[in-house]
Design a protein around this motif. Sequence first.
Motif, PDB file in Angstrom:
ATOM      1  N   ALA A   1     -45.741 -21.826 -12.589  1.00 34.87           N
ATOM      2  CA  ALA A   1     -46.319 -20.531 -12.776  1.00 34.87           C
ATOM      3  C   ALA A   1     -46.293 -19.690 -11.783  1.00 34.87           C
ATOM      4  O   ALA A   1     -46.267 -18.378 -11.901  1.00 34.87           O
ATOM      5  CB  ALA A   1     -47.741 -20.991 -13.150  1.00 34.87           C
ATOM      6  N   LYS A   2     -46.233 -19.918 -10.460  1.00 37.76           N
ATOM      7  CA  LYS A   2     -46.071 -19.193  -9.328  1.00 37.76           C
ATOM      8  C   LYS A   2     -44.908 -18.434  -9.338  1.00 37.76           C
ATOM      9  O   LYS A   2     -44.660 -17.299  -9.143  1.00 37.76           O
ATOM     10  CB  LYS A   2     -46.347 -20.018  -7.848  1.00 37.76           C
ATOM     11  N   LEU A   3     -43.863 -19.271  -9.617  1.00 40.16           N
ATOM     12  CA  LEU A   3     -42.554 -18.572  -9.781  1.00 40.16           C
ATOM     13  C   LEU A   3     -42.585 -17.554 -10.941  1.00 40.16           C
ATOM     14  O   LEU A   3     -42.185 -16.321 -10.614  1.00 40.16           O
ATOM     15  CB  LEU A   3     -41.290 -19.603 -10.307  1.00 40.16           C
ATOM     16  N   PHE A   4     -42.773 -17.602 -12.181  1.00 42.38           N
ATOM     17  CA  PHE A   4     -43.120 -16.620 -13.109  1.00 42.38           C
ATOM     18  C   PHE A   4     -43.901 -15.446 -12.756  1.00 42.38           C
ATOM     19  O   PHE A   4     -43.767 -14.449 -12.877  1.00 42.38           O
ATOM     20  CB  PHE A   4     -43.415 -17.363 -14.629  1.00 42.38           C
ATOM     21  N   ASP A   5     -45.313 -16.062 -12.425  1.00 44.29           N
ATOM     22  CA  ASP A   5     -46.191 -14.804 -12.163  1.00 44.29           C
ATOM     23  C   ASP A   5     -46.122 -13.954 -10.901  1.00 44.29           C
ATOM     24  O   ASP A   5     -46.658 -12.909 -10.896  1.00 44.29           O
ATOM     25  CB  ASP A   5     -47.549 -15.469 -12.442  1.00 44.29           C
ATOM     26  N   GLU A   6     -45.912 -14.871  -9.998  1.00 46.73           N
ATOM     27  CA  GLU A   6     -45.797 -14.162  -8.601  1.00 46.73           C
ATOM     28  C   GLU A   6     -44.378 -13.744  -8.055  1.00 46.73           C
ATOM     29  O   GLU A   6     -44.338 -12.420  -7.855  1.00 46.73           O
ATOM     30  CB  GLU A   6     -46.415 -14.953  -7.552  1.00 46.73           C
ATOM     31  N   TYR A   7     -43.370 -14.567  -8.108  1.00 45.14           N
ATOM     32  CA  TYR A   7     -42.057 -14.121  -7.681  1.00 45.14           C
ATOM     33  C   TYR A   7     -41.434 -13.394  -8.605  1.00 45.14           C
ATOM     34  O   TYR A   7     -40.287 -12.542  -8.253  1.00 45.14           O
ATOM     35  CB  TYR A   7     -41.325 -15.488  -7.189  1.00 45.14           C
ATOM     36  N   GLY A   8     -41.612 -13.467  -9.953  1.00 43.28           N
ATOM     37  CA  GLY A   8     -40.762 -12.879 -11.117  1.00 43.28           C
ATOM     38  C   GLY A   8     -41.136 -11.292 -10.861  1.00 43.28           C
ATOM     39  O   GLY A   8     -40.048 -10.585 -10.496  1.00 43.28           O
ATOM     40  N   PRO A   9     -42.346 -10.902 -10.607  1.00 40.41           N
ATOM     41  CA  PRO A   9     -42.609  -9.292 -10.750  1.00 40.41           C
ATOM     42  C   PRO A   9     -41.989  -9.005  -9.343  1.00 40.41           C
ATOM     43  O   PRO A   9     -41.727  -7.705  -9.137  1.00 40.41           O
ATOM     44  CB  PRO A   9     -43.704  -9.229 -10.997  1.00 40.41           C
TER      45      PRO A   9
ATOM     46  N   LYS B   1     -60.174 -19.067 -25.877  1.00 36.60           N
ATOM     47  CA  LYS B   1     -59.176 -18.891 -24.712  1.00 36.60           C
ATOM     48  C   LYS B   1     -57.952 -18.189 -25.221  1.00 36.60           C
ATOM     49  O   LYS B   1     -57.355 -18.399 -26.144  1.00 36.60           O
ATOM     50  CB  LYS B   1     -58.951 -19.951 -24.050  1.00 36.60           C
ATOM     51  N   GLU B   2     -57.439 -17.305 -24.318  1.00 39.69           N
ATOM     52  CA  GLU B   2     -56.119 -16.604 -24.678  1.00 39.69           C
ATOM     53  C   GLU B   2     -55.249 -17.570 -23.608  1.00 39.69           C
ATOM     54  O   GLU B   2     -55.230 -17.580 -22.326  1.00 39.69           O
ATOM     55  CB  GLU B   2     -56.196 -15.307 -23.948  1.00 39.69           C
ATOM     56  N   ILE B   3     -54.327 -17.982 -24.022  1.00 40.37           N
ATOM     57  CA  ILE B   3     -53.276 -18.768 -23.219  1.00 40.37           C
ATOM     58  C   ILE B   3     -51.847 -17.988 -23.402  1.00 40.37           C
ATOM     59  O   ILE B   3     -51.611 -17.393 -24.575  1.00 40.37           O
ATOM     60  CB  ILE B   3     -53.158 -20.225 -23.856  1.00 40.37           C
ATOM     61  N   LYS B   4     -50.957 -18.268 -22.372  1.00 38.25           N
ATOM     62  CA  LYS B   4     -49.491 -17.848 -22.556  1.00 38.25           C
ATOM     63  C   LYS B   4     -48.494 -18.993 -23.213  1.00 38.25           C
ATOM     64  O   LYS B   4     -48.532 -20.134 -22.940  1.00 38.25           O
ATOM     65  CB  LYS B   4     -48.925 -17.684 -21.115  1.00 38.25           C
ATOM     66  N   LYS B   5     -47.923 -18.490 -24.351  1.00 36.45           N
ATOM     67  CA  LYS B   5     -47.145 -19.423 -24.947  1.00 36.45           C
ATOM     68  C   LYS B   5     -45.738 -19.355 -24.710  1.00 36.45           C
ATOM     69  O   LYS B   5     -45.108 -18.072 -25.133  1.00 36.45           O
ATOM     70  CB  LYS B   5     -47.342 -19.453 -26.557  1.00 36.45           C
ATOM     71  N   ASP B   6     -44.983 -20.009 -24.149  1.00 40.64           N
ATOM     72  CA  ASP B   6     -43.380 -19.745 -23.707  1.00 40.64           C
ATOM     73  C   ASP B   6     -42.807 -19.818 -24.922  1.00 40.64           C
ATOM     74  O   ASP B   6     -42.713 -20.412 -26.026  1.00 40.64           O
ATOM     75  CB  ASP B   6     -42.978 -20.715 -23.016  1.00 40.64           C
ATOM     76  N   LEU B   7     -41.872 -18.707 -25.043  1.00 41.08           N
ATOM     77  CA  LEU B   7     -40.691 -18.769 -26.226  1.00 41.08           C
ATOM     78  C   LEU B   7     -39.497 -19.591 -25.609  1.00 41.08           C
ATOM     79  O   LEU B   7     -39.644 -20.146 -24.442  1.00 41.08           O
ATOM     80  CB  LEU B   7     -40.222 -17.320 -26.099  1.00 41.08           C
TER      81      LEU B   7
ATOM     82  N   GLU C   1     -36.664 -14.622 -16.911  1.00 39.40           N
ATOM     83  CA  GLU C   1     -37.625 -15.189 -17.895  1.00 39.40           C
ATOM     84  C   GLU C   1     -39.033 -14.589 -17.939  1.00 39.40           C
ATOM     85  O   GLU C   1     -40.160 -15.338 -18.379  1.00 39.40           O
ATOM     86  CB  GLU C   1     -37.551 -16.506 -18.160  1.00 39.40           C
ATOM     87  N   LYS C   2     -39.673 -13.905 -16.836  1.00 45.86           N
ATOM     88  CA  LYS C   2     -40.868 -13.752 -16.395  1.00 45.86           C
ATOM     89  C   LYS C   2     -41.707 -13.186 -17.549  1.00 45.86           C
ATOM     90  O   LYS C   2     -43.001 -13.433 -17.855  1.00 45.86           O
ATOM     91  CB  LYS C   2     -40.715 -12.848 -15.288  1.00 45.86           C
ATOM     92  N   ASP C   3     -41.215 -12.313 -18.530  1.00 46.07           N
ATOM     93  CA  ASP C   3     -41.796 -11.618 -19.478  1.00 46.07           C
ATOM     94  C   ASP C   3     -41.658 -12.262 -20.853  1.00 46.07           C
ATOM     95  O   ASP C   3     -42.024 -11.669 -21.831  1.00 46.07           O
ATOM     96  CB  ASP C   3     -41.567 -10.123 -19.644  1.00 46.07           C
ATOM     97  N   ASN C   4     -41.073 -13.437 -20.929  1.00 43.12           N
ATOM     98  CA  ASN C   4     -40.492 -13.871 -22.102  1.00 43.12           C
ATOM     99  C   ASN C   4     -41.700 -15.020 -22.692  1.00 43.12           C
ATOM    100  O   ASN C   4     -41.301 -16.147 -22.797  1.00 43.12           O
ATOM    101  CB  ASN C   4     -39.228 -14.682 -21.965  1.00 43.12           C
ATOM    102  N   PHE C   5     -42.931 -14.455 -23.127  1.00 42.67           N
ATOM    103  CA  PHE C   5     -44.004 -15.296 -23.597  1.00 42.67           C
ATOM    104  C   PHE C   5     -44.885 -14.414 -24.659  1.00 42.67           C
ATOM    105  O   PHE C   5     -44.700 -13.249 -24.745  1.00 42.67           O
ATOM    106  CB  PHE C   5     -44.840 -15.782 -22.474  1.00 42.67           C
ATOM    107  N   GLU C   6     -45.526 -15.262 -25.522  1.00 46.64           N
ATOM    108  CA  GLU C   6     -46.539 -14.468 -26.314  1.00 46.64           C
ATOM    109  C   GLU C   6     -47.924 -15.075 -25.766  1.00 46.64           C
ATOM    110  O   GLU C   6     -48.144 -16.028 -25.476  1.00 46.64           O
ATOM    111  CB  GLU C   6     -46.106 -14.726 -27.872  1.00 46.64           C
ATOM    112  N   THR C   7     -48.901 -14.068 -26.102  1.00 44.66           N
ATOM    113  CA  THR C   7     -50.182 -14.794 -25.911  1.00 44.66           C
ATOM    114  C   THR C   7     -50.776 -15.204 -27.097  1.00 44.66           C
ATOM    115  O   THR C   7     -50.881 -14.252 -28.031  1.00 44.66           O
ATOM    116  CB  THR C   7     -51.055 -13.300 -25.434  1.00 44.66           C
ATOM    117  N   VAL C   8     -51.539 -16.156 -27.159  1.00 46.25           N
ATOM    118  CA  VAL C   8     -52.173 -16.743 -28.313  1.00 46.25           C
ATOM    119  C   VAL C   8     -53.563 -17.166 -27.970  1.00 46.25           C
ATOM    120  O   VAL C   8     -53.966 -17.490 -26.885  1.00 46.25           O
ATOM    121  CB  VAL C   8     -51.290 -18.067 -28.455  1.00 46.25           C
ATOM    122  N   THR C   9     -54.572 -16.760 -28.928  1.00 44.26           N
ATOM    123  CA  THR C   9     -55.761 -17.169 -28.978  1.00 44.26           C
ATOM    124  C   THR C   9     -56.324 -18.504 -29.614  1.00 44.26           C
ATOM    125  O   THR C   9     -55.697 -18.816 -30.709  1.00 44.26           O
ATOM    126  CB  THR C   9     -56.896 -16.005 -29.510  1.00 44.26           C
TER     127      THR C   9
END
Length: 178
Positions: free
Chosen positions: A139-147, A95-101, A55-63
């Motif tokens: 967030a560490k799991l998704f952003d660091e360990y996922g990639p 701000k730009e935030i990541k919104k989880d799908l 699920e590491k890339d499953n988000f959308e960026t929202v302002t």
Amino acid sequence: MAKYRKLGRTSPQRKALLRNQVTALLYHGKIVTTEARAKEVRKIAGHLIAMAVREKDNFETVTVTAKVPVKDKDGKRVKEVVDGKKVTKFESVEKEIKKDLPSRLHVRRQILRVLYPVVYVPTEAAGRKRNTKEVDLVAKLFDEYGPKYENRHGGYTRIIKKGPRKGDAAMEVILELV
């Protein structure tokens, strides 16, 4: 054959022990424990990392626009007098935030069921309580360990035998993320 090791504990004690060790492993990257515990922790950690990779890339960026208090050079809020009262001065910031799908949100909640909250306390004595921060392990799991593990199918951890423990001669091992 049993599906898991009982580790000589009742169910709530065993679940708490495993949650604690999985949290420590994901936060620090390595832990020292007994061989039986390490094999159980490895299963849980592998499952969590696999979910995060999926699920590491499953988000959308929202302002979004947020009201943030204005601070002076010392980091204190700036106050202004309005109708005879002191009121904090705010400014609008985009701000730009990541919104989880939905599927990523579901995985986030499943991971939070297992992990304990981690609080970082700075080592210097001055202002230790004020400077504590809650660490976002999901967030560490998704952003660091996922990639990091996206091209790997399992085998996220390694067990290195250390030798028997002095007190009870239990086999001690180092469990670390690859």
